[in-house]
Design a protein around this motif. Structure first.
Motif, PDB file in Angstrom:
ATOM      1  N   PRO A  82       0.835  -1.209   0.000  1.00  7.10           N
ATOM      2  CA  PRO A  82       0.000   0.000   0.000  1.00  7.10           C
ATOM      3  C   PRO A  82       0.871   1.261   0.000  1.00  7.10           C
ATOM      4  N   VAL A  83       0.479   2.214  -0.826  1.00  7.65           N
ATOM      5  CA  VAL A  83       1.199   3.478  -0.944  1.00  7.65           C
ATOM      6  C   VAL A  83       0.395   4.560  -0.229  1.00  7.65           C
ATOM      7  N   LEU A  84       1.052   5.340   0.613  1.00  8.85           N
ATOM      8  CA  LEU A  84       0.370   6.418   1.329  1.00  8.85           C
ATOM      9  C   LEU A  84       0.279   7.658   0.454  1.00  8.85           C
ATOM     10  N   ILE A  85      -0.919   8.230   0.384  1.00 12.31           N
ATOM     11  CA  ILE A  85      -1.162   9.459  -0.354  1.00 12.31           C
ATOM     12  C   ILE A  85      -1.866  10.450   0.573  1.00 12.31           C
ATOM     13  N   ASN A  86      -2.179  11.630   0.038  1.00  9.47           N
ATOM     14  CA  ASN A  86      -2.895  12.648   0.813  1.00  9.47           C
ATOM     15  C   ASN A  86      -2.181  12.938   2.139  1.00  9.47           C
ATOM     16  N   ASN A  87      -0.879  13.249   2.028  1.00 11.22           N
ATOM     17  CA  ASN A  87      -0.060  13.560   3.208  1.00 11.22           C
ATOM     18  C   ASN A  87      -0.026  12.411   4.219  1.00 11.22           C
ATOM     19  N   GLY A  88      -0.050  11.197   3.709  1.00 13.42           N
ATOM     20  CA  GLY A  88       0.073  10.026   4.576  1.00 13.42           C
ATOM     21  C   GLY A  88      -1.188   9.646   5.318  1.00 13.42           C
ATOM     22  N   THR A  89      -2.351  10.151   4.895  1.00 15.30           N
ATOM     23  CA  THR A  89      -3.597   9.862   5.616  1.00 15.30           C
ATOM     24  C   THR A  89      -4.512   8.889   4.881  1.00 15.30           C
ATOM     25  N   VAL A  90      -4.159   8.536   3.643  1.00 14.50           N
ATOM     26  CA  VAL A  90      -4.954   7.597   2.844  1.00 14.50           C
ATOM     27  C   VAL A  90      -3.971   6.626   2.192  1.00 14.50           C
ATOM     28  N   SER A  91      -4.355   5.352   2.087  1.00 19.10           N
ATOM     29  CA  SER A  91      -3.499   4.389   1.395  1.00 19.10           C
ATOM     30  C   SER A  91      -4.175   3.915   0.116  1.00 19.10           C
ATOM     31  N   PHE A  92      -3.331   3.561  -0.848  1.00 20.61           N
ATOM     32  CA  PHE A  92      -3.792   3.114  -2.168  1.00 20.61           C
ATOM     33  C   PHE A  92      -3.058   1.825  -2.526  1.00 20.61           C
ATOM     34  N   LYS A  93      -3.792   0.866  -3.034  1.00 20.00           N
ATOM     35  CA  LYS A  93      -3.191  -0.361  -3.555  1.00 20.00           C
ATOM     36  C   LYS A  93      -4.116  -0.916  -4.630  1.00 20.00           C
ATOM     37  N   LEU A  94      -3.721  -2.026  -5.246  1.00 19.16           N
ATOM     38  CA  LEU A  94      -4.520  -2.656  -6.286  1.00 19.16           C
ATOM     39  C   LEU A  94      -4.971  -4.033  -5.848  1.00 19.16           C
ATOM     40  N   GLU A  95      -6.164  -4.418  -6.281  1.00 17.27           N
ATOM     41  CA  GLU A  95      -6.606  -5.791  -6.107  1.00 17.27           C
ATOM     42  C   GLU A  95      -5.896  -6.647  -7.155  1.00 17.27           C
ATOM     43  N   LYS A  96      -5.243  -7.681  -6.727  1.00 19.21           N
ATOM     44  CA  LYS A  96      -4.379  -8.483  -7.607  1.00 19.21           C
ATOM     45  C   LYS A  96      -5.144  -9.100  -8.768  1.00 19.21           C
ATOM     46  N   GLU A  97      -6.328  -9.641  -8.509  1.00 22.63           N
ATOM     47  CA  GLU A  97      -7.058 -10.384  -9.536  1.00 22.63           C
ATOM     48  C   GLU A  97      -7.570  -9.490 -10.657  1.00 22.63           C
ATOM     49  N   SER A  98      -7.992  -8.280 -10.294  1.00 18.89           N
ATOM     50  CA  SER A  98      -8.686  -7.431 -11.264  1.00 18.89           C
ATOM     51  C   SER A  98      -7.961  -6.139 -11.610  1.00 18.89           C
ATOM     52  N   GLY A  99      -7.043  -5.696 -10.754  1.00 20.62           N
ATOM     53  CA  GLY A  99      -6.393  -4.413 -10.964  1.00 20.62           C
ATOM     54  C   GLY A  99      -7.235  -3.238 -10.526  1.00 20.62           C
ATOM     55  N   LYS A 100      -8.353  -3.506  -9.865  1.00 20.99           N
ATOM     56  CA  LYS A 100      -9.198  -2.416  -9.386  1.00 20.99           C
ATOM     57  C   LYS A 100      -8.583  -1.770  -8.149  1.00 20.99           C
ATOM     58  N   LYS A 101      -8.956  -0.513  -7.927  1.00 21.94           N
ATOM     59  CA  LYS A 101      -8.328   0.280  -6.873  1.00 21.94           C
ATOM     60  C   LYS A 101      -8.928  -0.007  -5.499  1.00 21.94           C
ATOM     61  N   ILE A 102      -8.051  -0.018  -4.502  1.00 17.63           N
ATOM     62  CA  ILE A 102      -8.426  -0.182  -3.101  1.00 17.63           C
ATOM     63  C   ILE A 102      -7.877   1.020  -2.338  1.00 17.63           C
ATOM     64  N   PHE A 103      -8.723   1.651  -1.557  1.00 21.60           N
ATOM     65  CA  PHE A 103      -8.295   2.774  -0.725  1.00 21.60           C
ATOM     66  C   PHE A 103      -8.646   2.499   0.733  1.00 21.60           C
ATOM     67  N   MET A 104      -7.752   2.903   1.636  1.00 17.43           N
ATOM     68  CA  MET A 104      -8.107   2.958   3.042  1.00 17.43           C
ATOM     69  C   MET A 104      -7.986   4.400   3.508  1.00 17.43           C
ATOM     70  N   ILE A 105      -9.077   4.918   4.059  1.00 16.32           N
ATOM     71  CA  ILE A 105      -9.087   6.260   4.628  1.00 16.32           C
ATOM     72  C   ILE A 105      -8.588   6.135   6.057  1.00 16.32           C
ATOM     73  N   GLY A 106      -7.378   6.606   6.314  1.00 12.70           N
ATOM     74  CA  GLY A 106      -6.794   6.481   7.641  1.00 12.70           C
ATOM     75  C   GLY A 106      -7.524   7.334   8.667  1.00 12.70           C
ATOM     76  N   ALA A 107      -7.297   7.013   9.935  1.00 12.00           N
ATOM     77  CA  ALA A 107      -8.021   7.695  11.014  1.00 12.00           C
ATOM     78  C   ALA A 107      -7.862   9.209  10.952  1.00 12.00           C
ATOM     79  N   ARG A 108      -6.672   9.704  10.564  1.00  6.82           N
ATOM     80  CA  ARG A 108      -6.444  11.144  10.493  1.00  6.82           C
ATOM     81  C   ARG A 108      -7.283  11.808   9.407  1.00  6.82           C
ATOM     82  N   ALA A 109      -7.746  11.040   8.433  1.00  9.76           N
ATOM     83  CA  ALA A 109      -8.579  11.591   7.368  1.00  9.76           C
ATOM     84  C   ALA A 109     -10.065  11.383   7.629  1.00  9.76           C
ATOM     85  N   LEU A 110     -10.401  10.713   8.734  1.00 10.23           N
ATOM     86  CA  LEU A 110     -11.809  10.516   9.096  1.00 10.23           C
ATOM     87  C   LEU A 110     -12.333  11.723   9.856  1.00 10.23           C
ATOM     88  N   SER A 111     -13.637  11.882   9.805  1.00  9.26           N
ATOM     89  CA  SER A 111     -14.303  12.886  10.641  1.00  9.26           C
ATOM     90  C   SER A 111     -14.752  12.179  11.920  1.00  9.26           C
TER      91      SER A 111
END
Length: 262
Positions: A82-111
């Motif tokens: 996973p690669v951190l984006i948005n100043n390290g508050t969101v992560s980005f990776k790919l689903e291996k089977e399909s190449g579709k995007k996966i994001f995790m919104i880190g706690a610092r980016a949550l309301s």
């Protein structure tokens, strides 16, 4: 007949680029010529998300690493790292089977209601987290956490599920008897559909939370079909305000990933 004996290699690569990552990998074993075509940058450039360079430009991803990797190597690097984006508050990776995007919104980016008040929440670092900080609940009566992401960031024609990624501290309290409300909806168009699971179920109640194998557990919050990415802002909500105290949950983030390989 081997298609490479009647078609130029560029044409073979172009044809393979319209398949899936899984099929491209299977073609590696067909013949040396087909393998060469399936390994080509032309194929894997098409299998990477069209906006991957824009996404990586918002990260600390090394430009030298980006240029040194083949497109196939980059694809699988993004599947496993996973690669951190948005100043390290969101992560980005790919689903291996399909190449579709996966994001995790880190706690610092949550309301998080009262998330900036140390009387109620504190920010800690954990070695098992992909983010520099995670949120640990000290005590609240009003538990309200929301993650937001623009649908144009997600892969189109894809059903996404949202997952709360968390763990419970040793002395957590307040989540074992009262369910929380979990919802996924477009901002301004709340469908009022909610799941109401226990985050810390009693021994005689089966838990819906699943072990991720990375030191965290997750629970599905709901799903959303992303048609063309033009629906606006997707909201993922965790809510419980029944007037009793709660403490001890540690939140890493909210992950959005394809419901299944599509």
């Amino acid at each position: 007949m081997d298609m490479t004996s009647v078609l130029p290699m560029e044409c073979v690569s172009h044809i393979i680029s319209f398949t899936s990552p899984r099929d491209a990998c299977r073609l590696l074993a067909v013949s040396p010529a087909i393998s060469s075509a399936a390994n080509s940058d032309a194929v894997w450039e098409k299998l990477l998300p069209c906006d991957y360079q824009e996404i990586l430009s918002d990260s600390a991803f090394s430009s030298s690493l980006l240029t040194s990797l083949s497109k196939k190597e980059l694809y699988f690097h993004l599947c496993h790292n996973p690669v951190l984006i948005n100043n390290g508050t969101v992560s980005f990776k790919l689903e291996k089977e399909s190449g579709k995007k996966i994001f995790m919104i880190g706690a610092r980016a949550l309301s998080i209601v009262w998330g900036d008040d140390p009387r109620y929440w504190i920010w800690i670092s954990l070695p098992e987290s992909r983010f520099p900080e995670v949120a640990k609940l000290k005590i609240v009566w009003w538990f309200d956490v929301k993650g937001r992401i623009e649908t144009n960031m997600l892969s189109s024609k894809t059903t996404y599920a949202a997952y709360l990624v968390f763990k419970l501290a040793e002395y957590s309290h307040g989540f074992e008897r009262r369910p929380v409300e979990l919802g996924v909806y477009i901002e301004g168009r709340d469908n009022q559909e909610r799941q109401r699971p226990l985050l810390d179920p009693l021994e005689n109640v089966q838990s819906l939370a699943q072990d991720r194998g990375d030191g965290w557990v997750e629970i599905e919050m709901g799903e959303f079909f992303n048609e063309n990415g033009n629906d606006g802002t997707l909201v993922c909500s965790v809510f419980e305000i029944n007037g009793h105290s709660k403490h001890g949950i540690i939140i890493q983030g909210i992950e959005l990933r394809p419901k299944s390989s599509q």
